[in-house]
Structures are given as structure tokens and as C-alpha cells.
Design a protein around this motif. Structure first.
Motif, short mmCIF file in Angstrom:
data_model
loop_
_atom_site.label_atom_id
_atom_site.label_comp_id
_atom_site.label_asym_id
_atom_site.label_seq_id
_atom_site.Cartn_x
_atom_site.Cartn_y
_atom_site.Cartn_z
N PRO A 16 0.82 -1.30 0.10
CA PRO A 16 0.04 0.01 0.01
C PRO A 16 0.94 1.24 0.09
N SER A 17 0.95 1.87 -1.19
CA SER A 17 1.96 2.90 -1.30
C SER A 17 1.13 4.30 -0.47
N LYS A 18 -0.05 4.36 -0.39
CA LYS A 18 -0.55 5.35 0.30
C LYS A 18 -0.27 5.55 1.79
N ILE A 19 0.22 4.10 2.43
CA ILE A 19 0.76 4.26 3.64
C ILE A 19 2.42 4.45 3.80
N ILE A 20 2.80 3.89 2.89
CA ILE A 20 4.58 4.13 2.73
C ILE A 20 4.98 5.54 2.36
N GLY A 21 4.07 5.96 1.15
CA GLY A 21 4.63 7.34 0.85
C GLY A 21 4.75 8.19 1.95
N PRO A 22 3.85 8.46 2.78
CA PRO A 22 4.30 9.60 3.58
C PRO A 22 5.20 9.53 4.85
N ILE A 23 5.61 8.12 4.92
CA ILE A 23 6.88 7.90 5.62
C ILE A 23 8.01 8.44 5.07
N THR A 24 8.03 8.37 3.90
CA THR A 24 9.31 8.90 3.29
C THR A 24 10.15 10.34 3.54
N PRO A 25 9.15 11.20 3.70
CA PRO A 25 9.64 12.57 3.97
C PRO A 25 10.11 12.43 5.46
N LEU A 26 9.60 11.51 6.48
CA LEU A 26 9.84 11.55 7.88
C LEU A 26 11.49 11.17 7.73
N GLY A 27 11.77 10.11 6.99
CA GLY A 27 13.16 9.50 7.11
C GLY A 27 14.05 10.77 6.42
N GLY A 28 13.58 11.55 5.47
CA GLY A 28 14.51 12.74 4.96
C GLY A 28 14.53 13.56 6.04
N LEU A 29 13.59 14.07 6.84
CA LEU A 29 13.68 14.98 7.81
C LEU A 29 14.97 14.54 8.73
N LEU A 30 14.75 13.19 9.13
CA LEU A 30 15.61 12.90 10.29
C LEU A 30 17.22 12.99 9.62
N MET A 31 17.35 12.71 8.25
CA MET A 31 18.45 12.82 7.75
C MET A 31 19.12 14.50 7.60
N ILE A 32 18.19 15.38 7.37
CA ILE A 32 18.38 16.60 7.45
C ILE A 32 18.83 17.22 8.75
N VAL A 33 17.93 16.65 9.72
CA VAL A 33 18.25 17.07 11.23
C VAL A 33 19.80 16.59 11.60
N SER A 34 20.10 15.52 10.95
CA SER A 34 21.43 14.82 11.27
C SER A 34 22.65 15.85 10.93
N TRP A 35 22.26 16.14 9.63
CA TRP A 35 23.10 17.31 9.04
C TRP A 35 23.33 18.58 9.94
N VAL A 36 22.13 18.91 10.21
CA VAL A 36 22.17 20.24 11.02
C VAL A 36 22.82 20.29 12.15
N LEU A 37 22.97 19.08 12.85
CA LEU A 37 23.53 18.70 14.30
C LEU A 37 24.90 18.62 13.97
N LEU A 38 25.31 18.04 12.83
CA LEU A 38 26.78 18.18 12.32
C LEU A 38 27.10 19.38 12.20
N ILE A 39 26.52 20.37 11.47
CA ILE A 39 26.92 21.67 11.18
C ILE A 39 27.00 22.39 12.73
N PHE A 40 26.08 22.30 13.58
CA PHE A 40 26.44 22.90 14.97
C PHE A 40 27.58 22.47 15.68
N HIS A 41 27.85 20.94 15.53
CA HIS A 41 29.13 20.39 16.09
C HIS A 41 30.39 20.96 15.38
N PHE A 42 30.48 21.15 14.23
CA PHE A 42 31.46 21.71 13.76
C PHE A 42 31.81 23.08 13.95
N ALA A 43 30.62 23.97 13.98
CA ALA A 43 30.58 25.38 14.06
C ALA A 43 31.13 25.76 15.60
N LYS A 44 30.88 24.89 16.90
CA LYS A 44 31.20 25.21 17.98
C LYS A 44 32.45 24.32 18.37
#
Length: 128
Positions: free
Chosen positions: A97-125
Motif C-alpha cells: 500500500p503506497s498510500k501508507i508508505i509514501g508519507p513515511i519517506t519525508p519523515l526519513g528525509g527529515l531525520l537525515m536533514i536534522v542529522s546534517w544540521v546537528l553536524l553543522i552545529f557540532h563543527f561550528a562550536k
């Protein structure tokens, strides 16, 4: 956490090479061209995450909670993002059921983005 990050990075790299070869050779006959492009996107981002985890696993000491979350979020986000794309690519072949799986994909992308943001903050400080 350091060893876990490095192992998961290596496993993600291995799986992305295997799936990339599978997609390039076997999937052309099974799924549509649009689905194949999506599948390749999942493989590509999984490989990016593999490199990310290997580099982060080598650089970070994992002494702080933030350093641990950098790894955890990338591991979880990549799994959610790529696996959901792989499942959607096969949604026409297998009753997924792609209607169930489809909305999950952006959640994974968001977690990846947050990881990058945390890495940026880590390097910045950090004081190099």
C-alpha cells in the motif's frame, strides 16, 4: 557507538552497491522507468549516508549526546527514507500500500536533514 556507526556505514555502502547493481540489471524488466528512477534515488541517498556515517564515525569521539544523535538520526532516517522508496518501487509488482508508505519517506528525509544540521552545529562550536 563509534564502532556501530562505522559498521552500519559499511553495511549501508555494501547494500547500496548490491541494490544499485540489481536495479541496473534486473529491475528494468520488472518495474516501470519511473519506479526505477525512484529506486535509484533510494540507492543514491543510502550511499551518501554510508559515506556520511563512515566519515562521522571516524571523526567524532561520541562523547556527547549530540554526537550520538548525529549518528542515530542518520541511521534511522536513511533506513526509513530508502526502504520506503524501495517498497514503493515495488508497489505495482507486489501488493504494497503506497498510500501508507509514501508519507513515511519525508519523515526519513527529515531525520537525515536534522542529522546534517546537528553536524553543522557540532563543527561550528568545535575548536579545531
Amino acid at each position: 557507538m563509534k564502532t556501530f556507526t562505522l559498521v552500519v556505514g559499511a553495511v549501508y555502502g555494501l547494500i547500496s552497491v548490491i541494490l544499485g547493481a540489481f536495479g541496473a540489471h534486473a529491475l528494468k524488466k520488472i518495474i516501470s522507468a519511473d519506479k526505477l528512477v525512484s529506486f535509484e534515488t533510494g540507492v543514491r541517498y543510502q550511499m551518501y549516508a554510508a559515506f556520511f556515517l563512515l566519515i562521522v564515525g571516524y571523526i567524532l569521539k561520541f562523547e556527547t549526546t549530540a554526537e550520538k544523535w548525529i549518528s542515530i538520526l542518520m541511521i534511522a532516517g536513511t533506513f526509513i527514507f530508502s526502504v520506503s522508496i524501495y517498497l514503493m518501487a515495488f508497489s505495482d509488482v507486489v501488493a504494497i500500500p503506497s498510500k501508507i508508505i509514501g508519507p513515511i519517506t519525508p519523515l526519513g528525509g527529515l531525520l537525515m536533514i536534522v542529522s546534517w544540521v546537528l553536524l553543522i552545529f557540532h563543527f561550528a562550536k568545535s575548536k579545531f
